[in-house]
Write a protein that holds these residues in place. Structure first.
Motif, mmCIF file in Angstrom:
data_model
loop_
_atom_site.group_PDB
_atom_site.id
_atom_site.type_symbol
_atom_site.label_atom_id
_atom_site.label_comp_id
_atom_site.label_asym_id
_atom_site.label_seq_id
_atom_site.Cartn_x
_atom_site.Cartn_y
_atom_site.Cartn_z
ATOM 1 N N LEU A 398 -82.292 -146.577 -19.337
ATOM 2 C CA LEU A 398 -83.188 -145.536 -18.699
ATOM 3 C C LEU A 398 -83.972 -146.347 -17.686
ATOM 4 N N SER A 399 -84.179 -145.860 -16.334
ATOM 5 C CA SER A 399 -84.834 -146.726 -15.468
ATOM 6 C C SER A 399 -85.793 -145.415 -14.608
ATOM 7 N N MET A 400 -86.888 -146.376 -14.242
ATOM 8 C CA MET A 400 -87.742 -145.398 -13.144
ATOM 9 C C MET A 400 -88.164 -146.082 -12.022
ATOM 10 N N THR A 401 -87.751 -145.492 -10.807
ATOM 11 C CA THR A 401 -88.136 -146.271 -9.500
ATOM 12 C C THR A 401 -88.675 -145.439 -8.544
ATOM 13 N N SER A 402 -89.508 -145.945 -7.751
ATOM 14 C CA SER A 402 -90.400 -145.503 -6.483
ATOM 15 C C SER A 402 -90.632 -146.508 -5.678
ATOM 16 N N ILE A 403 -90.722 -145.998 -4.349
ATOM 17 C CA ILE A 403 -91.089 -146.878 -3.210
ATOM 18 C C ILE A 403 -92.557 -147.486 -3.312
ATOM 19 N N ASP A 404 -93.382 -146.825 -4.128
ATOM 20 C CA ASP A 404 -94.921 -147.515 -4.470
ATOM 21 C C ASP A 404 -94.926 -148.308 -5.745
ATOM 22 N N MET A 405 -93.752 -148.663 -6.410
ATOM 23 C CA MET A 405 -93.848 -149.800 -7.464
ATOM 24 C C MET A 405 -94.296 -150.992 -7.265
ATOM 25 N N ILE A 406 -95.341 -151.529 -8.153
ATOM 26 C CA ILE A 406 -95.879 -152.719 -8.047
ATOM 27 C C ILE A 406 -94.727 -153.445 -8.761
ATOM 28 N N ASN A 407 -94.415 -153.048 -10.011
ATOM 29 C CA ASN A 407 -93.353 -153.651 -10.862
ATOM 30 C C ASN A 407 -92.686 -152.517 -11.857
ATOM 31 N N ALA A 408 -91.926 -152.945 -12.626
ATOM 32 C CA ALA A 408 -91.125 -151.967 -13.451
ATOM 33 C C ALA A 408 -91.900 -150.813 -14.160
ATOM 34 N N SER A 409 -93.333 -151.142 -14.159
ATOM 35 C CA SER A 409 -93.956 -150.252 -15.227
ATOM 36 C C SER A 409 -95.233 -149.691 -14.659
ATOM 37 N N TRP A 410 -95.207 -150.012 -13.318
ATOM 38 C CA TRP A 410 -96.604 -149.650 -12.407
ATOM 39 C C TRP A 410 -96.597 -149.247 -11.176
ATOM 40 N N ASN A 417 -101.897 -139.397 -0.616
ATOM 41 C CA ASN A 417 -100.760 -139.677 -0.273
ATOM 42 C C ASN A 417 -99.789 -139.170 -1.263
ATOM 43 N N PRO A 418 -98.624 -138.635 -1.008
ATOM 44 C CA PRO A 418 -97.738 -138.121 -1.817
ATOM 45 C C PRO A 418 -96.820 -139.407 -2.533
ATOM 46 N N THR A 419 -96.243 -139.094 -3.653
ATOM 47 C CA THR A 419 -95.388 -139.948 -4.457
ATOM 48 C C THR A 419 -94.282 -139.208 -5.065
ATOM 49 N N VAL A 420 -92.901 -139.994 -5.312
ATOM 50 C CA VAL A 420 -91.790 -139.532 -5.773
ATOM 51 C C VAL A 420 -91.459 -140.778 -6.920
ATOM 52 N N ILE A 421 -91.072 -140.296 -8.173
ATOM 53 C CA ILE A 421 -90.602 -141.299 -9.337
ATOM 54 C C ILE A 421 -89.295 -140.743 -9.639
ATOM 55 N N LEU A 451 -83.777 -137.126 -12.875
ATOM 56 C CA LEU A 451 -84.774 -136.220 -12.685
ATOM 57 C C LEU A 451 -85.947 -136.969 -11.874
ATOM 58 N N TRP A 452 -86.242 -135.985 -10.834
ATOM 59 C CA TRP A 452 -87.477 -136.472 -9.817
ATOM 60 C C TRP A 452 -88.668 -136.065 -10.219
ATOM 61 N N LEU A 453 -89.828 -136.695 -10.508
ATOM 62 C CA LEU A 453 -91.256 -136.335 -10.355
ATOM 63 C C LEU A 453 -91.946 -136.447 -9.094
ATOM 64 N N VAL A 454 -92.361 -135.395 -8.692
ATOM 65 C CA VAL A 454 -92.802 -135.399 -7.305
ATOM 66 C C VAL A 454 -94.372 -134.955 -7.388
ATOM 67 N N ILE A 455 -95.188 -135.652 -6.892
ATOM 68 C CA ILE A 455 -96.563 -135.424 -6.856
ATOM 69 C C ILE A 455 -97.060 -135.215 -5.231
ATOM 70 N N TYR A 466 -97.069 -141.876 -17.771
ATOM 71 C CA TYR A 466 -96.090 -140.986 -17.485
ATOM 72 C C TYR A 466 -94.731 -141.139 -18.034
ATOM 73 N N GLU A 467 -94.390 -140.270 -19.122
ATOM 74 C CA GLU A 467 -93.043 -140.819 -20.003
ATOM 75 C C GLU A 467 -91.933 -139.940 -19.462
ATOM 76 N N CYS A 468 -90.896 -140.376 -19.490
ATOM 77 C CA CYS A 468 -89.480 -139.728 -18.969
ATOM 78 C C CYS A 468 -88.727 -139.858 -20.363
ATOM 79 N N VAL A 469 -88.365 -138.687 -20.820
ATOM 80 C CA VAL A 469 -87.393 -138.654 -22.000
ATOM 81 C C VAL A 469 -86.225 -137.939 -21.832
ATOM 82 N N ALA A 470 -84.927 -139.158 -22.225
ATOM 83 C CA ALA A 470 -83.698 -138.626 -21.883
ATOM 84 C C ALA A 470 -83.008 -138.218 -23.461
ATOM 85 N N GLU A 471 -82.347 -137.265 -23.372
ATOM 86 C CA GLU A 471 -81.659 -136.796 -24.945
ATOM 87 C C GLU A 471 -80.321 -136.044 -24.718
ATOM 88 N N ASN A 472 -79.328 -136.293 -25.421
ATOM 89 C CA ASN A 472 -78.061 -135.469 -25.484
ATOM 90 C C ASN A 472 -77.676 -135.533 -26.835
#
Length: 666
Positions: A398-410, A417-421, A451-455, A466-472
């Motif tokens: 599982l990974s989370m990416t955004s153009i506003d990332m400082i590091n992998a968790s921030w 401004n808007p943001t998309v994660i 799954l995109w998170l748009v603010i 913010y938590e992202c949960v993946a389940e199957n």
């Protein structure tokens, strides 16, 4: 009760006789003025019955009235031999009548119920007596439950379909109110009766359980319980296994192990047997569960397996089919071909001069997903075919990416401004994903590994984790990311103990003053105090600045500005200091008071600032969390033998709800 009614009749007769005697005495009153000697009489003493309760002392009185002169009568009691008690005698006179009274104080027990108590009046030559039958009241005791189906005092065993009667009886006086209960629900009851029948006309297995009988009267209560067990033939036979496709089919890859559990409901417990090809494989006696274990499955294990359960009331059986999956490449050729299995253009195994080649993957992982090619070749030509293996596994990577990332968790975003994660994961089948913030779901998707998170318009209220949960169907994984929002300084405030209002301070000349300027901003602001356009002090990257005037004079009167500035803007505020003069005669007391007040004020300010700085540092601290490492969990191989094959990844050990431990900090 009979004794009590007899005594009441005797009392009435005595009253009538007394009235007659009184009339005769009146007639003789003029003739005789003194009592006569008693040589003969027929009167009996009177006993006044009292309520007798077992174990409690009671007073029972016996009286005898007489007009006789001479020797006094003697009143005595005849009691059961083992009744403890005491006697007190008194004599009273009313005119010419003497009343002799004897009070017996005794403590009766249950065994004295129905025994007699006699009061006797005796003269030297004649006597009479009266007898009372003791009625002893007591709480319920000796509760018992009886039935023709009883195994012992607390267990009844009944064959399903039969009827049963259980009789609850108790000893008590007065008679008790009885109630039968099952599962805390009253089934039937009776009033003032020491016996109650529980009738179940047609017993079923649902009647199994504990039954309570409760007996109660005004002196206490007692209860007892009995257990009903219902014998019935085996039923609800079921067979379960981790490898089940449906209720009657198990699919296993050759070389794996399998366990099939056969269970049944019955009483008494059944004898169970597993059979295959009409051959008994294993059995158990007096146990409602039997395991069939095949440690190393081969193609010879394919077929139907029967489980039979039997007890003295009947038998039931069920069957399940085992199919063994193989990947076999075979070809027709002469002379026999050389066969080769390849994956990702790498040879996995080969055989010479054989028209059949098995592909064996002893431990399937998600990396085994893909196309496998079998090539057959002899001196006359070649042919090939392919098959696709798909391995089912839990969500991983599982990974989370955004153009506003400082590091992998921030993520750091400027307010407005808007943001998309984007949260993405690897899994098969695809996962259900969900974004949540403060434990509240924000959005979700089904059967999609992204799954995109748009603010669209970020505000300071969006700061946080913010938590992202993946389940199957095979498991779950989650990760988190922290958003920090940069904004210009705002909510600038100035505080002082002697403030008149938010923009004015009144200080007595000679006192000290401390004014605190604070602001909310991210990143932290540079603050400056100015007076008459002259900078007094400043601080960098700190949202708080103190202005200290240790000895206020009249020249300190005027306006003071505090300015806060960071990369995103600036804000300022001013406050007016007014200095009051005071008489020289007040200086000594004033200075002493000011010194004490200043010490107390500075101590309070230091405490306030320490708490405020701790809170600010906590809010601005952002934890760096390292990339989440996921590992798959073991799952069973699915369909094989067709062009598209589903396997499971046994290396996955991530359990549902677990995440990797964070690494590092900001």
């Amino acid at each position: 009760m009979v004794g009590e009614r007899k005594q009441e009749k005797d009392v009435k007769r005595e009253k009538v006789r007394g009235a007659q005697d009184k009339g005769r005495k009146t007639e003789r009153k003029g003739q005789k003025s003194k009592r006569t000697e008693c040589a003969d009489f027929t009167d009996k003493p009177r006993i006044f019955p009292a309520e007798v309760i077992a174990g409690k002392p009671v007073d029972i009185s016996c009286t005898f009235d007489t007009t006789c002169n001479g020797t006094a009568p003697v009143l005595t009691w005849d009691t059961p031999t083992d009744v403890s008690g005491s006697i007190s005698n008194t004599v009273t006179q009313h005119g010419v009548t003497l009343t002799y009274t004897s009070v017996l104080t005794l403590t009766a027990s249950l065994k004295h119920h129905g025994q007699t108590l006699t009061c006797r009046v005796r003269y030297p030559s004649v006597s009479s007596e009266r007898t009372l039958i003791l009625t002893v009241q007591y709480a319920p005791q000796d509760l018992s439950m009886t039935s023709l189906d009883m195994i012992n005092a607390s267990l009844i065993n009944i064959i399903e379909g039969n009827s049963t009667v259980i009789i609850c009886s108790v000893k008590s006086f007065p008679a008790s109110n009885l109630t039968w209960r099952h599962l805390n629900v009253p089934m039937n009851r009776t009033s003032s009766n020491n016996e109650l029948w529980l009738v179940i006309p047609h017993v079923t297995s649902r009647d199994t359980g504990d039954y309570e009988c409760v007996a109660e009267n005004e002196h206490g209560a007692v209860e007892g319980s009995i257990t009903i067990t219902v014998e019935h033939a085996p039923r609800n036979l079921s067979m379960t296994s981790l490898d089940m496709i449906n209720a009657s089919w198990i699919n296993i890859i050759e070389g794996n192990s399998t366990v099939i559990i056969c269970s049944v409901e019955s009483f008494p417990v059944s004898n169970l047997t597993w059979r295959h090809l009409n051959v008994t494989m294993n059995r158990t006696r007096s146990n409602n569960e039997l395991w069939l274990v095949i440690p190393h499955v081969t193609s010879r294990d394919t077929g139907d397996y029967e489980c039979v359960a039997e007890n003295e009331h009947g038998a039931v059986e069920g069957s399940i089919t085992i199919t063994v999956e193989l990947i076999i490449c075979c070809v027709e050729s002469f002379p026999a071909s050389n066969l080769t299995w390849r994956h990702l253009n790498v040879s996995m195994n080969r055989t010479c001069s054989s028209n059949e080649l098995w592909l064996v993957i002893p431990h399937v992982t998600s990396r085994d997903t893909g196309d496998y090619v079998c090539v057959a070749e002899n001196e006359h030509g070649a042919v090939e075919g392919s098959i696709t293996i798909i391995v089912e596994h839990t969500p991983q990577n599982l990974s989370m990416t955004s153009i506003d990332m400082i590091n992998a968790s921030w993520i750091n975003i400027i307010e407005g401004n808007p943001t998309v994660i984007i949260c993405s994961v690897k899994s098969f089948p695809v996962s259900n994903l969900m974004w949540q913030h403060l434990n509240v779901p924000m959005n979700r998707t089904s059967s999609n590994n992204e799954l995109w998170l748009v603010i669209p318009h970020v505000t300071s209220r969006d700061t946080g984790d913010y938590e992202c949960v993946a389940e199957n169907e095979h498991g779950a994984v989650e990760g988190s990311i922290t958003i920090t929002v940069e904004h210009a300084p705002r909510n600038l405030s100035m505080t002082f103990l002697d403030m008149i209002n938010s923009s004015s301070v009144n200080i007595i000349e000679g006192n000290s003053a401390v004014i605190i300027c604070s602001v909310a901003s991210f990143p932290a602001s540079n603050l400056t105090w100015r007076h008459l356009n002259v900078t007094m002090n400043r601080t960098s990257s700190n949202n708080e600045l103190w202005l200290v005037i240790p000895h206020v004079t009249s020249s300190d009167t005027g306006d003071y500005e505090c300015a806060a500035e960071n990369d995103h803007g600036a804000v300022e505020w001013s406050i007016t200091i007014t200095v009051e003069c005071r008489d020289s005669s007040e200086w000594t007391a004033g200075l002493l008071t000011a010194g004490i007040m200043l010490n107390l004020f500075v101590a309070g300010i230091l405490t306030f600032v320490y708490v405020r700085k701790s809170k600010t540092a906590t809010e601005e601290r952002v934890a760096e969390i390292s990339d989440i490492e996921l590992s798959p969990s073991p799952l069973t191989v699915k369909h094989q033998g067709k062009q598209n094959m589903l396997l499971t990844d046994p290396r996955n050990t991530t359990r549902e709800g677990e995440t990797s431990a964070p690494q590092g900090s900001l």
